[in-house]
Design a protein around this motif. Sequence first.
Motif: not given
Length: 266
Positions: A116-122
């Motif tokens: 979740x953190x990765x896709x939200x950041x990207x």
Amino acid sequence: MTTLLQRLYFTLIGLFLALPLIVVAGVSVNARQTLAFPPQGFSLSWYGEIFANPEWRNALLASLTLAAFSAALALLIALPLAWFLWRRVAPWASIFQILGIAPFTLPPVITALGLLTFWATTGFYGQPWTAVISHAIFFVTLPLVTISLGFSAIDRSFVEAAATLGADDRTIFRTVVLPLILPYLVSGYAFAFVLSLNEYIVAYMTVGFTMETLPIKIFNALRYGYTPTMASVTILFVAVAALIFGLVARFGDLPKLLGAMSPADK
């Protein structure tokens, strides 16, 4: 007498383990819109609801699509990694094996929060393809383990003989290795497909607000009340898993695919 008691004991254990499934199956055939057990009347209309109701049907198609593509991607990741680990025997190669099994050993909520953190950041959060990649990463361990078992069962003299006759790595893989590990590829895909079909937390964390899979649909539907459709979906999942694993057991060595040693290996 001892054998009779053992059979009775294991029969009771089997019934105890199957009891929740029996209750759910009974609820799924209720004639009324209730989760009562024993069922009040008999009706299969709730199974038809899965395909007739657009919301349930779309959720079913979303789950099947996600499971099919994520299992295929997990296989594409696991196959070259297992091939590399088998051909390149080196101490540092175990690092890649650890990385391959790490996502499945972590608690699902930890993996889901990380994704979740990765896709939200990207900036790609909510895109359907992110769920495919996320599930592939989460379940890559399953095909990696089964394919590695397939490679370990190959007699290396076959590869050496092919190399002696002038075959390069690509030809050896296509003509010698691939036919030998094909059952392990199928079983690895089947394991990843079934678990992806039933997975909730990773899918919810990545695309829960933009795409409804069947597990997400069930949890969302709980806010509006209980219907036997939820139970029928559960039985459908169990039937699909039983069918897939039954086919794997019928056409392959299921105990060996799960890691059991044959008598010759002991």
